[in-house]
Design an enzyme around this catalytic site. Structure first.
Site, PDB file in Angstrom:
ATOM      1  N   GLU A  42      -6.967 -26.590   1.143  1.00 46.31           N
ATOM      2  CA  GLU A  42      -5.750 -26.720   1.612  1.00 46.31           C
ATOM      3  C   GLU A  42      -5.123 -25.514   2.366  1.00 46.31           C
ATOM      4  O   GLU A  42      -5.190 -24.557   1.878  1.00 46.31           O
ATOM      5  CB  GLU A  42      -4.913 -27.078   0.586  1.00 46.31           C
ATOM      6  N   ASP A  47      -0.871 -11.474  -7.983  1.00 44.62           N
ATOM      7  CA  ASP A  47       0.190 -11.134  -7.215  1.00 44.62           C
ATOM      8  C   ASP A  47       1.153 -10.063  -7.746  1.00 44.62           C
ATOM      9  O   ASP A  47       1.599 -10.348  -8.772  1.00 44.62           O
ATOM     10  CB  ASP A  47       1.246 -12.350  -6.747  1.00 44.62           C
ATOM     11  N   ASP A  68       4.496  -7.582  -7.057  1.00 47.30           N
ATOM     12  CA  ASP A  68       5.660  -7.521  -6.146  1.00 47.30           C
ATOM     13  C   ASP A  68       6.562  -6.254  -6.747  1.00 47.30           C
ATOM     14  O   ASP A  68       6.825  -6.351  -7.895  1.00 47.30           O
ATOM     15  CB  ASP A  68       6.188  -8.676  -6.163  1.00 47.30           C
ATOM     16  N   CYS A 113      14.645   4.989  -6.838  1.00 48.02           N
ATOM     17  CA  CYS A 113      14.417   5.330  -5.397  1.00 48.02           C
ATOM     18  C   CYS A 113      14.983   4.059  -4.703  1.00 48.02           C
ATOM     19  O   CYS A 113      15.521   4.272  -3.569  1.00 48.02           O
ATOM     20  CB  CYS A 113      13.208   5.860  -5.028  1.00 48.02           C
TER      21      CYS A 113
END
Length: 429
Positions: A51, A116, A118, A128
């Site tokens: 897919e 994953d 992130d 920061c």
């Protein structure tokens, strides 16, 4: 190194609809891409049953796309010019015919084991930047995460073919491409993801890492990586023991009796490195006297630096993940494979943008113009492929495609072995 909000100044998101047709026509590495996702043709219909999903202009989302060949995939992408490409599972039937299949028989069978990471998941431990912004200071967290996960996946699980890909903005993805990884069940994927997860609990949870005796060898190995970066990253760049608010956050992670002692000691000691030394000394005193293991200095290091996984991405076979060489619509950066031999010098702000590589393509060298005019007449077949190879070699994308090629050469060794095994079995029968 600038922050994400000020980077990619050469890229204007409004130009994306004009740049994508050129990118997909002349620069996207379709042959390598097809070579990757067909895995040497060892399994029949492997590519055809995969897919793809496309996000088109104005957030139009098209799922269950599938293609019989590289040529068909190429034509469709060049026709629709997707803003984003996602890759899904290999199904029991062709995904674009899923509506015609008897209910319940359309099943996701295989997919790479994916991870994953992130940067937004680290917002409670970086000062920061926040949200989608990144800078060189907090990017260290990604370097630590890749080192820890790459070692564990190779040494603890025995996987060999790991493709690490920069997401194009604030994180990265890992595609574990070994056959053993692609055929894992949902429960096995969950087990791997859980094994690799240490930071647990949401915003309300103060202490997100709890170690027990004996400390697992995997955690010991992970701590070795963290220790190499902790002083520079956490104490100097993030100043976790310098700013009042963050000092309180750190002290909330130690036992109450120790906390009171440290609060007193910190009144006379302002230097962050020395303050950390006081925490380490308190921990070793506790370890010598406590019946149960006290590892609060290790727990602090892991809470501030250990990789934060989105485990749901890893658990599901049918979960979609952004494709390598997709363009990030907001930054314009290409989602490129990462060479881990250059991990410590990898700079997300140096990753080429679509506008940069399209401009590089326009700078036709003297003497090339005539060749190009001749080649336009032969745009079908091999000549077009050769021209595309020459095109990307003239841009900043070249080194990333070269690395992708080298990665595929490695993976192809396993295909050859599998094909030989199959042909030997056929001979026996």
């Amino acid at each position: 190194m600038p922050s994400a909000s000020s980077s990619s100044s050469d890229y204007d998101p409004a130009s994306l609809p004009d740049l994508l047709p050129l990118y997909y026509r002349r620069l996207f590495p379709f042959s390598q891409y097809y070579r990757w996702l067909s895995y040497g043709g060892v399994q029949k219909n492997y590519f055809q049953n995969r897919e793809f999903s496309f996000t088109l202009k104005d957030d139009i989302y098209v799922r269950y796309q599938s293609f019989t060949s590289q040529n068909e995939l190429e034509k469709e992408i060049q026709k629709t010019n997707p803003y984003k490409i996602d890759i899904g599972a290999v199904y029991s039937h062709r995904p674009n015919q899923h509506n015609t299949v008897k209910s319940g028989t359309f099943q996701a069978l295989e997919k790479e084991l994916v991870f994953d990471i992130d940067m937004t998941d680290y917002d409670d431990v970086r000062s920061c930047c926040s949200a989608a912004d990144i800078c060189s200071k907090c990017w260290t967290l990604m370097t630590i995460a890749i080192q820890i996960l790459d070692r564990a996946l190779r040494d603890d699980f025995g996987f060999q073919y790991l493709l690490w890909v920069y997401s194009g903005r604030r994180g990265f993805h890992c595609w574990v491409c070994d056959e053993a990884a692609r055929t894992l069940s949902v429960s096995a994927r969950s087990a791997v993801a859980e094994y690799l997860s240490l930071v647990k609990g949401g915003e309300e949870t103060v202490k997100k890492v709890v170690l027990t005796e004996p400390v697992h060898p995997f955690i010991q190995e992970s701590l070795k990586v963290v220790e190499g970066y902790f002083s520079t990253y956490a104490l100097q760049q993030q100043d976790i023991l310098g700013r009042k608010e963050s000092v309180e956050q750190v002290l909330a992670l130690v036992p109450e009796d120790v906390r009171k002692e440290l609060q007193q000691e910190f009144k006379n000691e302002r230097n962050p490195e020395n303050r950390w030394q006081l925490i380490v000394e308190q921990a070793s005193r506790k370890q010598a006297t406590a019946k149960k293991g006290q590892h609060f200095e290790k727990e602090i290091m892991l809470q501030y630096c250990y990789p934060r996984l989105d485990v749901n991405v890893s658990k599901g076979v049918n979960h979609l993940l952004k494709s390598p060489f997709s363009v990030h619509p907001k930054t314009g950066r290409i989602s490129v494979p990462m060479d881990l031999t250059e991990l410590d010098t990898f700079d997300p702000f140096n990753v080429p943008t679509i506008s940069l590589i399209c401009n590089e393509l326009d700078r036709v060298k003297v003497g090339e113009k005539e060749d190009e005019n001749a080649e336009v007449k032969e745009i079908e077949g091999e000549a077009a492929e050769k021209r595309k190879i020459r095109d990307y070699k003239r841009t900043s994308l070249a080194k990333y495609i070269k690395y992708f090629d080298a990665f595929l050469d490695g993976v192809s060794q396993s295909w050859k072995g599998e094909l030989l095994r199959k042909s030997d079995l056929q001979k026996e029968f």
